[in-house]
Every structure is written in structure tokens, then in C-alpha cells.
Design a protein around this motif. Structure first.
Motif, PDB file in Angstrom:
ATOM      1  N   ASN A 103       0.843  -1.195   0.000  1.00  0.00           N
ATOM      2  CA  ASN A 103       0.000   0.000   0.000  1.00  0.00           C
ATOM      3  C   ASN A 103       0.878   1.245   0.000  1.00  0.00           C
ATOM      4  O   ASN A 103       2.047   1.197   0.391  1.00  0.00           O
ATOM      5  CB  ASN A 103      -0.914   0.023   1.223  1.00  0.00           C
ATOM      6  CG  ASN A 103      -2.116   0.933   1.042  1.00  0.00           C
ATOM      7  OD1 ASN A 103      -2.317   1.510  -0.026  1.00  0.00           O
ATOM      8  ND2 ASN A 103      -2.923   1.079   2.072  1.00  0.00           N
ATOM      9  N   LYS A 104       0.317   2.347  -0.437  1.00  0.00           N
ATOM     10  CA  LYS A 104       0.977   3.646  -0.337  1.00  0.00           C
ATOM     11  C   LYS A 104       0.170   4.515   0.615  1.00  0.00           C
ATOM     12  O   LYS A 104      -1.053   4.602   0.507  1.00  0.00           O
ATOM     13  CB  LYS A 104       1.065   4.328  -1.701  1.00  0.00           C
ATOM     14  CG  LYS A 104       1.834   5.647  -1.666  1.00  0.00           C
ATOM     15  CD  LYS A 104       1.875   6.318  -3.024  1.00  0.00           C
ATOM     16  CE  LYS A 104       0.578   7.033  -3.325  1.00  0.00           C
ATOM     17  NZ  LYS A 104       0.659   7.876  -4.539  1.00  0.00           N
ATOM     18  N   ARG A 112      -2.781  -8.568   7.759  1.00  0.00           N
ATOM     19  CA  ARG A 112      -3.037  -7.132   7.786  1.00  0.00           C
ATOM     20  C   ARG A 112      -1.798  -6.372   8.212  1.00  0.00           C
ATOM     21  O   ARG A 112      -0.960  -6.884   8.959  1.00  0.00           O
ATOM     22  CB  ARG A 112      -4.167  -6.799   8.771  1.00  0.00           C
ATOM     23  CG  ARG A 112      -5.514  -7.436   8.470  1.00  0.00           C
ATOM     24  CD  ARG A 112      -6.514  -7.039   9.530  1.00  0.00           C
ATOM     25  NE  ARG A 112      -7.844  -7.543   9.285  1.00  0.00           N
ATOM     26  CZ  ARG A 112      -8.301  -8.714   9.723  1.00  0.00           C
ATOM     27  NH1 ARG A 112      -7.499  -9.495  10.440  1.00  0.00           N
ATOM     28  NH2 ARG A 112      -9.531  -9.104   9.465  1.00  0.00           N
ATOM     29  N   ALA A 113      -1.697  -5.133   7.752  1.00  0.00           N
ATOM     30  CA  ALA A 113      -0.697  -4.204   8.261  1.00  0.00           C
ATOM     31  C   ALA A 113      -1.409  -3.131   9.078  1.00  0.00           C
ATOM     32  O   ALA A 113      -2.542  -2.747   8.767  1.00  0.00           O
ATOM     33  CB  ALA A 113       0.090  -3.564   7.120  1.00  0.00           C
ATOM     34  N   PHE A 114      -0.740  -2.670  10.123  1.00  0.00           N
ATOM     35  CA  PHE A 114      -1.248  -1.583  10.952  1.00  0.00           C
ATOM     36  C   PHE A 114      -0.170  -0.508  11.038  1.00  0.00           C
ATOM     37  O   PHE A 114       1.013  -0.808  11.194  1.00  0.00           O
ATOM     38  CB  PHE A 114      -1.619  -2.079  12.350  1.00  0.00           C
ATOM     39  CG  PHE A 114      -2.758  -3.046  12.366  1.00  0.00           C
ATOM     40  CD1 PHE A 114      -4.063  -2.609  12.511  1.00  0.00           C
ATOM     41  CD2 PHE A 114      -2.525  -4.409  12.232  1.00  0.00           C
ATOM     42  CE1 PHE A 114      -5.127  -3.494  12.520  1.00  0.00           C
ATOM     43  CE2 PHE A 114      -3.574  -5.317  12.246  1.00  0.00           C
ATOM     44  CZ  PHE A 114      -4.873  -4.854  12.386  1.00  0.00           C
ATOM     45  N   THR A 115      -0.586   0.738  10.944  1.00  0.00           N
ATOM     46  CA  THR A 115       0.347   1.862  10.946  1.00  0.00           C
ATOM     47  C   THR A 115      -0.139   2.920  11.932  1.00  0.00           C
ATOM     48  O   THR A 115      -1.331   3.221  11.986  1.00  0.00           O
ATOM     49  CB  THR A 115       0.455   2.478   9.537  1.00  0.00           C
ATOM     50  OG1 THR A 115       0.920   1.480   8.622  1.00  0.00           O
ATOM     51  CG2 THR A 115       1.401   3.663   9.526  1.00  0.00           C
ATOM     52  N   TYR A 116       0.820   3.447  12.698  1.00  0.00           N
ATOM     53  CA  TYR A 116       0.467   4.488  13.667  1.00  0.00           C
ATOM     54  C   TYR A 116       0.294   5.814  12.956  1.00  0.00           C
ATOM     55  O   TYR A 116       1.207   6.312  12.286  1.00  0.00           O
ATOM     56  CB  TYR A 116       1.548   4.605  14.740  1.00  0.00           C
ATOM     57  CG  TYR A 116       1.163   5.537  15.866  1.00  0.00           C
ATOM     58  CD1 TYR A 116       0.379   5.067  16.920  1.00  0.00           C
ATOM     59  CD2 TYR A 116       1.561   6.872  15.877  1.00  0.00           C
ATOM     60  CE1 TYR A 116       0.011   5.914  17.956  1.00  0.00           C
ATOM     61  CE2 TYR A 116       1.202   7.723  16.903  1.00  0.00           C
ATOM     62  CZ  TYR A 116       0.419   7.232  17.940  1.00  0.00           C
ATOM     63  OH  TYR A 116       0.056   8.080  18.960  1.00  0.00           O
ATOM     64  N   GLU A 132      -4.100   2.352  12.747  1.00  0.00           N
ATOM     65  CA  GLU A 132      -5.137   2.069  11.773  1.00  0.00           C
ATOM     66  C   GLU A 132      -4.706   0.950  10.821  1.00  0.00           C
ATOM     67  O   GLU A 132      -3.521   0.756  10.555  1.00  0.00           O
ATOM     68  CB  GLU A 132      -5.491   3.318  10.970  1.00  0.00           C
ATOM     69  CG  GLU A 132      -4.433   3.780   9.991  1.00  0.00           C
ATOM     70  CD  GLU A 132      -4.979   4.851   9.055  1.00  0.00           C
ATOM     71  OE1 GLU A 132      -6.084   5.358   9.292  1.00  0.00           O
ATOM     72  OE2 GLU A 132      -4.280   5.172   8.086  1.00  0.00           O
ATOM     73  N   GLU A 133      -5.683   0.224  10.303  1.00  0.00           N
ATOM     74  CA  GLU A 133      -5.406  -0.824   9.329  1.00  0.00           C
ATOM     75  C   GLU A 133      -4.966  -0.171   8.024  1.00  0.00           C
ATOM     76  O   GLU A 133      -5.689   0.605   7.426  1.00  0.00           O
ATOM     77  CB  GLU A 133      -6.649  -1.673   9.101  1.00  0.00           C
ATOM     78  CG  GLU A 133      -6.438  -2.814   8.122  1.00  0.00           C
ATOM     79  CD  GLU A 133      -7.700  -3.617   7.896  1.00  0.00           C
ATOM     80  OE1 GLU A 133      -8.203  -3.620   6.757  1.00  0.00           O
ATOM     81  OE2 GLU A 133      -8.195  -4.226   8.879  1.00  0.00           O
ATOM     82  N   SER A 134      -3.766  -0.499   7.576  1.00  0.00           N
ATOM     83  CA  SER A 134      -3.215   0.110   6.363  1.00  0.00           C
ATOM     84  C   SER A 134      -3.072  -0.881   5.215  1.00  0.00           C
ATOM     85  O   SER A 134      -2.687  -0.491   4.105  1.00  0.00           O
ATOM     86  CB  SER A 134      -1.854   0.754   6.673  1.00  0.00           C
ATOM     87  OG  SER A 134      -0.999  -0.148   7.365  1.00  0.00           O
ATOM     88  N   PHE A 135      -3.356  -2.145   5.453  1.00  0.00           N
ATOM     89  CA  PHE A 135      -3.363  -3.163   4.402  1.00  0.00           C
ATOM     90  C   PHE A 135      -4.103  -4.383   4.916  1.00  0.00           C
ATOM     91  O   PHE A 135      -4.042  -4.710   6.106  1.00  0.00           O
ATOM     92  CB  PHE A 135      -1.937  -3.571   4.008  1.00  0.00           C
ATOM     93  CG  PHE A 135      -1.877  -4.836   3.189  1.00  0.00           C
ATOM     94  CD1 PHE A 135      -2.165  -4.818   1.831  1.00  0.00           C
ATOM     95  CD2 PHE A 135      -1.563  -6.051   3.789  1.00  0.00           C
ATOM     96  CE1 PHE A 135      -2.134  -5.995   1.084  1.00  0.00           C
ATOM     97  CE2 PHE A 135      -1.519  -7.222   3.054  1.00  0.00           C
ATOM     98  CZ  PHE A 135      -1.811  -7.194   1.690  1.00  0.00           C
ATOM     99  N   ALA A 136      -4.834  -5.050   4.045  1.00  0.00           N
ATOM    100  CA  ALA A 136      -5.443  -6.344   4.355  1.00  0.00           C
ATOM    101  C   ALA A 136      -5.410  -7.196   3.094  1.00  0.00           C
ATOM    102  O   ALA A 136      -5.816  -6.743   2.016  1.00  0.00           O
ATOM    103  CB  ALA A 136      -6.876  -6.176   4.853  1.00  0.00           C
ATOM    104  N   PHE A 137      -4.907  -8.402   3.221  1.00  0.00           N
ATOM    105  CA  PHE A 137      -4.830  -9.297   2.066  1.00  0.00           C
ATOM    106  C   PHE A 137      -6.231  -9.572   1.523  1.00  0.00           C
ATOM    107  O   PHE A 137      -6.480  -9.468   0.323  1.00  0.00           O
ATOM    108  CB  PHE A 137      -4.133 -10.605   2.459  1.00  0.00           C
ATOM    109  CG  PHE A 137      -3.859 -11.519   1.303  1.00  0.00           C
ATOM    110  CD1 PHE A 137      -2.664 -11.452   0.614  1.00  0.00           C
ATOM    111  CD2 PHE A 137      -4.795 -12.456   0.908  1.00  0.00           C
ATOM    112  CE1 PHE A 137      -2.409 -12.291  -0.470  1.00  0.00           C
ATOM    113  CE2 PHE A 137      -4.559 -13.303  -0.171  1.00  0.00           C
ATOM    114  CZ  PHE A 137      -3.361 -13.223  -0.856  1.00  0.00           C
TER     115      PHE A 137
END
Length: 454
Positions: A282-283, A302-306, A316-321
Motif C-alpha cells: 500500500n501507499k 493485515r498491516a497496521f500503521t500508527y 489504523e489498518e493500512s493493508f489487508a490481504f
């Protein structure tokens, strides 16, 4: 003249000289006495909002605080008197949810008054209150002279030259931090939690092998592929990382780099989205420095980013397969729980011999005759027109061409077969050992046959 003892043979003299020279070296290769560590799991709990609604204790003493922004060592528990030694990611004095990003003893919790000890011999040991060793780094007498929690969340034991003798990055659990890798091998993989309450190993895993990066569902010892990137070139290391998209760092990319173990050499292109052999997840149009990638207890990656642009839920969720922008949500086996019919990311029906009924969390697969106990019993099949299984893409729709009657006969003889998906246009048959979420397919020639007891 006094009798003199005979001179030592030359080999003995060499050995004695070696011992004399080695002694000061061995003495130096120890943890200084004033830098050893002993913590007892007792006292008051912290008051921050913590993932899994856990209770926690911060680990510190007079020598170490074990805190490097934003990471800290803690004990936590989700059930009474059942503690996990872990690393927490969270911003001090921030009311947003803090996250657990690594743990040591997820399958063997300890009790109140358990001890965490870093001794002069360089071994880091977690022992239960009865003295039983639950977890350790196995670094006794290996030249360890210190312990640190690094700014990237990596807990390391190092020698006098700063070389890592042991690091938590080599033992991922369900999470990859920025800069952390998984490698080909049994220990280097992500394994999901069983649930938010039960932190022991769950059924889902993310594994790097010679076929690529693959997501597996463990069905009673049988590994079923349900996601990932299995058709890639060979690599032996996958690293989760974050890179600025431009020189001004106004946007960041979440990346998976698949490499050989050669520094700064990117030999594998997982997906041709950008140059440099990287998979772009993701960008983000903000600073994504604090991010992590997790295989959830539901099997989704999933990715999570502060993100400090909000006042609450800043991770917040920043990516989900499995999502509306990557792979369809209905392909996640757990999407509809134990059983269900999914369309456009929603569980819309509970299949049954009487047709498609309303779905609820109580929807369960039909009962089938047991595999043991003397006879297979009587069973039949009910049809679902326009349906696929999560295994279809990874099994190339099964075997065939084969007649539907022959496919049914094979499922009849296989007591572990719970049904099959038959592609009428290609005459291919996929026998399935697990149902879970069935996916609505606009191609009406894809038909599901679900086994049930009569």
C-alpha cells in the motif's frame, strides 16, 4: 643436588599456555555483575488501553528500563494467573490502543511471581514460580556481555563487539516489525493466535518455502493453501519494510522484499508493481515509520500503521490481504465462521438440504458419517449452483477432466471428503476436506455438492 621433576612434554606445555591465555578472555566474555537482571512478576497492573483487553505489568529494574520509543517489555495476561512475556508497541501518554508485537512463551504461560533473569553467563531465562524453565535464549557461555531493546523493537543479546548472539527478530510469532524477516525454515514463519483471548498457536500460518510466500490453514495436520504469493521465483528471505516514495517523504510505501540472504541485493520480483523486486502492499500519504504486519487469529494478513492524525484508534489498518482492494473478502476461509455462503464480502446465506437459509453465527456445516466406528452410514449430497471454494485457485479446480458421477464416487469412498466443487465447463472436480466459507460465483456452471447424513 635436589631432584627436579621431569620437564613437561611439549604438547602439555602448549595446552597449559593455551589455558593461561584463554582465562582472561573467558573472564571478559561475561555480563558485568552490575548489569545482570532479575525481575519478579508481581505488583500493580498498568492502566493503558491494551490490545486483547489484557492486564499488563511493565518490566523494569534499577539497571534497565527496557523501553525504546515506542517499544517496551511487559508481562500480560488475558486470563487470570496466565502471563506472557512480550514486547508492546505504544506511545506514552497516548490514549490509543497499544499493541503486542512479539511474545516468548505464547504456548506456555507463567504464573504470578514467575521470574525473568539475565545472568552473568549471558543466558536470558523465564522461569515459572516453581522454578521450571519455561523459555530461554540458550546463550549461556556464548560470549554475551549485554542486552538491549533496539529502536526497531528488536530485543538483542550481544557480545563485547556489538555482534548479535541472539535476537527476537529471528523468532517471529504472528507479527513482523519494520525490518524483520521470515526465512525458509520451520522456526521462521508467522503463526496466528487461536483467538483474542487464547494466545496459543492458531491454525493459520504464513510460510516462505521454495514455491513462494504462502498462507496455510492447518486442518488436523493437513495444510490447505488459502492465500499468499505461491507462484514466485525462489528467495530465502522476506522482509517487511517501509520506504519513502519520494525525496520529500510526503508518502510512504509498505513493502515486502523477497531476497537471497545477501545484503542490499534484491534478487526476486514478487509482483511487478515497482522496480527493485518488491511487493507493494500500500501507499500511505503520511509517515508510516511505525508499522507492523500481522497474521490475525481469523487468518487475514493485515498491516497496521500508527497515524497521529486522529485522536483515537491511531493504529489504523493500512493493508489487508482479504479486502475490497486486494483479494476478495469472501475468499477468507473464516469470513463466515464455521460455515456460510458469501457474496460481495457479506455472509448472505446458510446452505442446507432445504436450500439457502438466512445466515447467522450459529450456521454450521452438515453432519456427516464418522470416519471410524464400523460403517460409513447413509449420506447424500445437496447442490449449490454458482459456488466456489477457497481452495479452487490453488488446486487449479482439482482433478479432471472427470465425469461428475465419478467425482461423486471418489468423495463417497473418502470419509474425509465433505463435498466437492464441480466445474461443468471444464469437467474438473475439487474434493474438499473442509467447508468454511463458500464463495458465490457468477459462473452458474460451477456447482457445489455438499455431503450430509441421511
Amino acid at each position: 643436588m635436589a631432584n627436579r621433576p621431569p620437564p613437561l612434554p611439549l604438547p602439555h606445555l602448549c595446552f597449559l599456555l593455551f589455558i593461561i591465555l584463554l582465562a582472561p578472555i573467558a573472564t571478559k566474555a561475561q555480563v558485568p555483575a552490575n548489569e545482570t537482571f532479575h525481575f519478579i512478576n508481581e505488583g500493580e497492573f498498568g492502566d493503558r488501553i491494551i490490545e486483547y483487553d489484557a492486564s499488563y505489568r511493565v518490566i523494569r529494574n534499577d539497571v534497565y528500563t527496557f523501553y525504546t520509543f515506542p517499544f517496551r517489555l511487559c508481562f500480560y495476561n488475558t486470563t487470570p494467573d496466565s502471563f506472557i512475556f512480550a514486547i508492546r508497541a505504544g506511545i506514552p501518554r497516548d490514549e490509543s490502543l497499544m499493541r503486542w508485537v512479539w511474545d516468548a512463551n505464547r504456548n506456555d504461560p507463567v504464573r504470578e511471581n514467575a521470574t525473568l533473569t539475565f545472568g552473568r553467563d549471558g543466558n536470558f531465562v523465564l522461569a515459572d514460580v516453581d522454578g521450571r524453565i519455561v523459555w530461554q535464549t540458550n546463550t549461556k557461555n556464548r560470549g554475551v556481555t549485554g542486552i538491549k531493546l533496539l529502536p526497531n523493537g528488536n530485543l538483542v543479546l550481544h557480545d563485547k563487539n556489538g555482534k548479535f548472539i541472539w535476537q527476537s527478530f529471528d523468532y517471529p510469532t504472528d507479527t513482523l516489525l519494520v525490518g524483520q524477516s521470515i526465512r525458509i525454515g520451520d522456526r521462521n514463519k508467522l503463526i496466528s493466535r487461536k483467538s483474542e483471548i487464547d494466545g496459543s498457536d492458531g491454525p493459520y500460518s504464513l510460510v516462505l518455502d521454495r514455491t513462494g510466500l504462502t498462507m496455510f490453514l492447518n486442518n488436523s495436520g493437513q495444510l490447505l493453501t488459502y492465500g499468499g504469493w505461491p507462484d514466485t521465483e525462489h528467495g530465502n528471505r522476506v522482509t517487511f519494510t517501509v520506504e519513502p516514495e519520494n525525496e520529500n517523504a510526503t508518502a510512504y510505501e509498505l513493502l515486502l522484499l523477497v531476497n537471497q540472504d545477501t545484503p542490499k541485493r534484491r534478487l526476486l520480483q514478487v509482483r511487478p508493481i515497482r522496480s527493485g523486486g518488491a511487493l507493494n502492499l500500500n501507499k500511505l500519504n503520511y509517515n508510516a515509520t511505525y508499522s507492523f504486519l500481522r497474521l490475525g487469529h481469523d487468518g487475514n494478513l493485515r498491516a497496521f500503521t500508527y497515524y497521529d492524525g486522529t485522536s483515537y484508534l491511531k493504529w489504523e489498518e493500512s493493508f489487508a490481504f482479504f479486502s475490497n482492494y486486494f483479494v476478495r473478502e469472501c475468499a477468507l476461509p473464516s469470513k463466515c465462521g464455521a460455515y456460510g455462503y458469501c457474496s460481495s464480502g457479506m455472509c448472505v446465506a446458510c446452505p442446507s438440504p432445504k436450500g439457502l437459509l438466512g445466515w447467522s453465527e450459529s450456521c454450521a456445516p452438515p453432519k456427516t458419517p464418522p470416519c471410524s466406528g464400523g460403517g460409513k452410514g447413509k449420506f447424500g449430497y445437496y447442490k449449490i449452483v454458482g459456488v466456489e471454494h477457497f481452495l479452487n485457485p490453488y488446486k487449479e479446480d482439482g482433478e479432471g477432466p472427470i465425469k461428475v458421477g465419478d467425482c461423486r464416487a471418489k468423495c463417497d469412498r473418502d470419509c474425509k471428503c465433505l463435498g466437492f466443487i464441480y466445474k461443468e465447463y471444464s469437467s474438473k472436480c475439487l474434493r474438499v476436506p473442509l467447508l468454511r466459507t463458500l464463495i458465490k460465483d457468477i459462473n452458474s456452471s460451477s456447482v457445489g455438492y455438499i455431503k450430509y447424513s441421511l
